[in-house]
Design a protein around this motif. Structure first.
Motif: not given
Length: 164
Positions: A41-43, A45, A99, A101, A151, A154
């Motif tokens: 997954t990635t955060t 944005k 942003t 990670p 998504r 994911e």
């Protein structure tokens, strides 16, 4: 061997609520030993599609490029170490304010004597270690400036023992 659950779904109709760990256990019983199951997954944005307009090597540097990208309503300049870019390519881009990670909020910076507005996103920033520092290419029909649906990143990766 690493196998993406999303890739499996391209070929096999799986229930949407299947537990990937249960699938891995069933795979071990029926086919080959599964060595691990990892959720990807990635955060990140605020990422968008960018069309490469120009790519120029930066003199005095090793494998660093000045790139102009089209973001649909504007064009900006950035610096990258991603190789293999050419005009017309579509890639994932992090504009100022996005942003990532491990990076935090993307800002305008100076790199190799050039202003780098935003950044061409490397695969490893999106949990794609096999892509590494290379760009993440998009289909040629992707509109410049289109928001990237996170998504897409994911996934579950099943590691299968392919030595037996």
């Amino acid at each position: 061997m690493l196998i993406s659950l999303n890739w499996i779904r391209d070929f096999i109709d799986l229930p949407t609520d299947i537990d990937p760990r249960e699938l891995a256990e069933r795979f071990t019983i029926a086919t080959a030993e599964v060595e691990g199951v990892e959720h990807i997954t990635t955060t990140a944005k605020g990422l968008v599609a960018a069309e490469i307009v120009t790519v120029q090597p930066i003199a005095g540097t090793e494998k660093t490029f000045a790139v102009r990208v089209n973001l649909g309503n504007t064009r900006v300049d950035t610096v990258t170490i991603a190789e293999g870019l050419k005009p017309g390519d579509r890639v994932i881009y992090a504009p100022v304010g996005a942003t990532l990670p491990g990076v935090g909020t993307v800002t305008e910076r100076q790199a190799a004597g050039h202003t780098s507005t935003g950044m061409i996103v490397p695969g490893d920033a999106l949990g794609m270690p096999t892509v590494g520092q290379r760009a993440v290419w998009l289909p040629p029909s992707t509109p410049a400036g289109a928001a990237i649906d996170m998504r897409l990143f994911e996934d579950w990766v099943i590691e299968v023992d392919n030595k037996s």
